[in-house]
Enzyme design. Structure first.
Site, PDB file in Angstrom:
ATOM      1  N   ARG A  25       9.417  21.164  -6.349  1.00 58.21           N
ATOM      2  CA  ARG A  25       8.970  20.932  -4.972  1.00 58.21           C
ATOM      3  C   ARG A  25       7.483  21.308  -4.849  1.00 58.21           C
ATOM      4  O   ARG A  25       6.712  20.630  -4.196  1.00 58.21           O
ATOM      5  CB  ARG A  25       9.809  21.739  -3.969  1.00 58.21           C
ATOM      6  N   TYR A  77      -3.046   3.722  13.697  1.00 55.59           N
ATOM      7  CA  TYR A  77      -1.752   3.258  13.181  1.00 55.59           C
ATOM      8  C   TYR A  77      -0.647   3.756  14.139  1.00 55.59           C
ATOM      9  O   TYR A  77      -0.665   4.933  14.534  1.00 55.59           O
ATOM     10  CB  TYR A  77      -1.552   3.799  11.758  1.00 55.59           C
ATOM     11  N   ASP A 149      -8.418   9.128   7.993  1.00 58.36           N
ATOM     12  CA  ASP A 149      -7.404   8.286   7.366  1.00 58.36           C
ATOM     13  C   ASP A 149      -8.159   7.123   6.709  1.00 58.36           C
ATOM     14  O   ASP A 149      -8.689   6.248   7.386  1.00 58.36           O
ATOM     15  CB  ASP A 149      -6.422   7.788   8.440  1.00 58.36           C
ATOM     16  N   LYS A 174      -0.174   1.978   0.166  1.00 62.15           N
ATOM     17  CA  LYS A 174      -0.951   0.755   0.366  1.00 62.15           C
ATOM     18  C   LYS A 174      -1.797   0.437  -0.873  1.00 62.15           C
ATOM     19  O   LYS A 174      -1.248   0.173  -1.919  1.00 62.15           O
ATOM     20  CB  LYS A 174      -1.773   0.908   1.653  1.00 62.15           C
TER      21      LYS A 174
HETATM   22  C1  LIG Z   1      -3.592   3.417   8.463  1.00 62.63           C
HETATM   23  C2  LIG Z   1      -2.265   3.991   8.115  1.00 62.63           C
HETATM   24  N1  LIG Z   1      -2.108   5.331   8.084  1.00 62.63           N
HETATM   25  C3  LIG Z   1      -0.923   5.901   7.786  1.00 62.63           C
HETATM   26  C4  LIG Z   1       0.191   5.136   7.500  1.00 62.63           C
HETATM   27  C5  LIG Z   1       1.506   5.802   7.189  1.00 62.63           C
HETATM   28  O1  LIG Z   1       1.777   5.789   5.831  1.00 62.63           O
HETATM   29  P1  LIG Z   1       3.257   5.745   5.197  1.00 62.63           P
HETATM   30  O2  LIG Z   1       3.866   4.461   5.645  1.00 62.63           O
HETATM   31  O3  LIG Z   1       2.989   5.829   3.722  1.00 62.63           O
HETATM   32  O4  LIG Z   1       3.994   6.921   5.718  1.00 62.63           O
HETATM   33  C6  LIG Z   1       0.077   3.741   7.516  1.00 62.63           C
HETATM   34  C7  LIG Z   1       1.268   2.910   7.237  1.00 62.63           C
HETATM   35  O5  LIG Z   1       1.300   1.730   7.521  1.00 62.63           O
HETATM   36  C8  LIG Z   1      -1.175   3.159   7.835  1.00 62.63           C
HETATM   37  O6  LIG Z   1      -1.333   1.835   7.893  1.00 62.63           O
END
Ligand SMILES: Cc1ncc(COP(=O)(O)O)c(C=O)c1O
Length: 358
Positions: A25, A77, A149, A174
């Protein structure tokens, strides 16, 4: 190749005397190799991998305590918005969702309770660009943590730590993974004390990924530069095709000179990426759904950043958790479609757009 250490626990010579790995973990050799690689990609000292992008974001929010305040963007997001507004707001943390188009807007919202500024650039899905360097100058002066982000850009196009950010977050799911076969998140940072606090949360709360997923992402990263080049080239061509299409109303892509933040994009990014959104002229929800369902090469699906092209209807898919008035104010209207342009042959992609748009 880095072995897949399919191992949950490690032999100790005597209690507490181990070879750097105790229990998976907290530490696992395959994951550690990935974390070092992730840190290197963002010019950071430390990397932490999480079992999803939201898991990584959750760990950052757990640095906060009731009474603390966070300033974040009004075009985020949907999952990040949902976590802030519907989970952490209930724990006494106050969120301000503001317009970052003028970074100085931030100053009026900062007070003695402000602990974190969280931005996303390019924003999802309207592709606004926030000037990271200008925001970082303010957060540094006010002694507030800046987290960025960087999912949409990937480290190939943009490195927020070099521009003054304290923490970079990625949905590794992604571009970093790149093949739509893993869900994972990451944090990259330089400050040792902050790393120790985040590592404590990571190990104590336990949203850490397994070794097989870590191996897959290590393998995906080997082609990040090749994939990103192809995403960007295809993105350029599709943006130009859509710009001249009579059925398209607005198109959101920072590579256009008339995009409101084009100059900032040019300054802080190495290219404009494979993400773009557009609205279908005069279309209601039903017609937009019909258009989205006609695609054959682009798959209608959530997510982005994989080698295969995807189309998404943000208002009912990725951003459905945001109330209508708030999302429409941010440009997420019912006739908006978002493309994650993949690395396929550009002629196939253009033909698919031609037949779907009619
Ligand atoms: C810009 C952005 N940040 C965070 C996330 C969240 O990531 P995860 O789906 O890997 O939890 C996403 C998911 O689509 C995203 O597009």
């Amino acid at each position: 190749m880095t072995p897949i250490y399919q191992t949950s626990t490690y032999w100790q010579a005597s209690p507490g005397q181990h070879k750097g790995f105790e229990y998976s973990r907290g530490t696992n050799p395959t994951r550690k190799a990935l974390e070092d690689c992730l840190a290197a990609l963002e010019n950071a000292k430390y990397g932490l991998a999480f079992s999803s992008g939201m898991g990584a974001t959750d760990a950052v929010m757990k640095l906060l305590a009731p009474g603390d305040e966070v300033i974040t963007g009004n075009d985020l997001y949907g999952g990040s918005y949902r976590m802030f507004a519907r989970i952490f707001a209930n724990y006494g943390i106050k969120f301000h969702f503001i317009d970052f188009s003028k970074p100085e807007n931030l100053i009026q919202h900062i007070n003695e309770h402000t602990k974190l500024v969280w931005i996303e650039t390019p924003t999802n899905p309207t592709m606004q660009i926030i000037d990271i360097e200008a925001v970082a100058a303010i957060t540094k002066e006010k002694n507030v943590i800046l987290a960025v982000d960087n999912t949409f850009a990937s480290p190939y196009l943009q490195n927020p730590i070099d521009l003054g950010a304290d923490i970079v977050m990625h949905s590794v799911t992604k571009y970093l993974g790149g093949h739509s076969d893993v869900v994972m998140g990451a944090l990259m940072l330089n400050d040792e004390k902050l790393y120790e606090r985040l590592w404590f949360i990571y190990n104590a709360c336990g949203a850490t990924p397994g070794p097989m997923d870590s191996f897959l992402v290590l393998r995906g990263i080997k082609t990040l530069h090749l994939r990103m080049k192809a995403h960007c080239e295809n993105g350029h061509q599709i943006a130009r095709f859509l710009k001249s299409h009579p059925k398209i109303d607005k198109i959101y892509w920072p590579g256009f000179e008339d995009h409101p933040n084009h100059d900032i994009a040019k300054k802080q990014m190495r290219d404009f990426g494979g993400m773009l959104s557009f609205s279908v002229k005069g279309a209601g929800l039903e017609e937009t759904f019909k258009t989205a369902s006609r695609f054959r090469v682009f798959s209608l699906a959530e997510s982005l950043g994989g080698v295969e092209s995807l189309i998404n209807h943000p208002a009912t898919m990725t951003h459905a958790s945001i109330p209508r008035e708030i999302r429409e104010e941010a440009g997420v209207t019912d006739n908006l479609l978002r493309l994650s342009v993949g690395v396929e042959d550009i002629e196939d992609l253009i033909k698919d757009l031609e037949q779907a748009l009619g």
